[in-house]
Design a protein around this motif. Structure first.
Motif, mmCIF file in Angstrom:
data_model
loop_
_atom_site.group_PDB
_atom_site.id
_atom_site.type_symbol
_atom_site.label_atom_id
_atom_site.label_comp_id
_atom_site.label_asym_id
_atom_site.label_seq_id
_atom_site.Cartn_x
_atom_site.Cartn_y
_atom_site.Cartn_z
ATOM 1 N N LYS A 51 2.702 -4.174 -3.008
ATOM 2 C CA LYS A 51 1.891 -3.105 -3.613
ATOM 3 C C LYS A 51 2.494 -1.729 -3.309
ATOM 4 N N GLN A 52 3.025 -1.591 -2.090
ATOM 5 C CA GLN A 52 3.653 -0.310 -1.727
ATOM 6 C C GLN A 52 4.886 -0.054 -2.591
ATOM 7 N N ILE A 53 5.685 -1.109 -2.838
ATOM 8 C CA ILE A 53 6.900 -0.942 -3.645
ATOM 9 C C ILE A 53 6.541 -0.587 -5.088
ATOM 10 N N GLN A 54 5.486 -1.200 -5.617
ATOM 11 C CA GLN A 54 5.098 -0.878 -6.989
ATOM 12 C C GLN A 54 4.623 0.568 -7.097
ATOM 13 N N ALA A 55 3.975 1.062 -6.044
ATOM 14 C CA ALA A 55 3.494 2.456 -6.061
ATOM 15 C C ALA A 55 4.644 3.437 -5.839
ATOM 16 N N ASN A 56 5.606 3.037 -5.025
ATOM 17 C CA ASN A 56 6.761 3.895 -4.710
ATOM 18 C C ASN A 56 7.959 2.988 -4.443
ATOM 19 N N PRO A 57 8.849 2.840 -5.423
ATOM 20 C CA PRO A 57 9.936 1.862 -5.290
ATOM 21 C C PRO A 57 11.056 2.277 -4.341
ATOM 22 N N LYS A 58 11.001 3.486 -3.786
ATOM 23 C CA LYS A 58 12.053 3.898 -2.846
ATOM 24 C C LYS A 58 11.858 3.196 -1.510
#
Ligand SMILES: Cc1cc2nc3c(=O)[nH]c(=O)nc-3n(C[C@H](O)[C@H](O)[C@H](O)COP(=O)(O)O)c2cc1C
Length: 130
Positions: A51-58
């Protein structure tokens, strides 16, 4: 990229950092695989990390082995194609007990605009991009 794959596999474990708002999050990961010329990792969509990667892929990953460390920064792109998931699961057959290419959870992601820096206490850092 082959050199990055080898280092991460030889290290056995790397640490994947994501951002949750202004809070860094980091956890151990192990999956790494090259498919169609791209460096992939694997996770589950139900996990907070996904979920964190989808919100911020960096993201950034770090691994250490034999006095050398590697950091890879870049963006992760979800690849929902069945063949990409299959390829990862073939590389990690032990995952097949919990994941399948056809479930709603299995997620593979590849690095985009990645910079990989090899460092040690004795040599100058060396960066490769892919
Ligand atoms: C050595 C090791 C390797 C791991 N490799 C992975 C991996 O490749 N993918 C994954 O999703 N979880 C992996 N895990 C489990 C995650 O670290 C764990 O699910 C973590 O809690 C996920 O982060 P999150 O809680 O922020 O979602 C591994 C754990 C260990 C100890």
């Amino acid at each position: 990229m082959e050199e990055v794959l080898k280092f991460l596999k030889d290290a056995g474990v790397y640490y994947l950092a994501t951002a949750e708002g202004d809070q860094p999050r980091v956890r151990p990961f192990g999956t790494v695989h090259i498919f169609e010329g791209k460096l992939y990792i694997q996770t589950g969509k139900v996990k907070a990390v996904s979920k964190q990667i989808q919100a911020n892929p960096k993201v950034e990953i770090c691994a250490f082995k034999d006095g050398k460390w590697l950091r890879v920064s870049g963006e992760l792109v979800r690849d929902d194609r069945r063949e990409a998931k299959e390829s990862m699961l073939e590389a990690y057959p032990m995952l097949k007990g919990r994941y399948s290419a056809d479930d709603d959870n299995t997620e593979v992601l590849y690095f985009k605009d990645a910079a990989a820096t090899f460092s040690s206490f004795t040599e100058a850092p060396r960066t490769v991009t892919f």
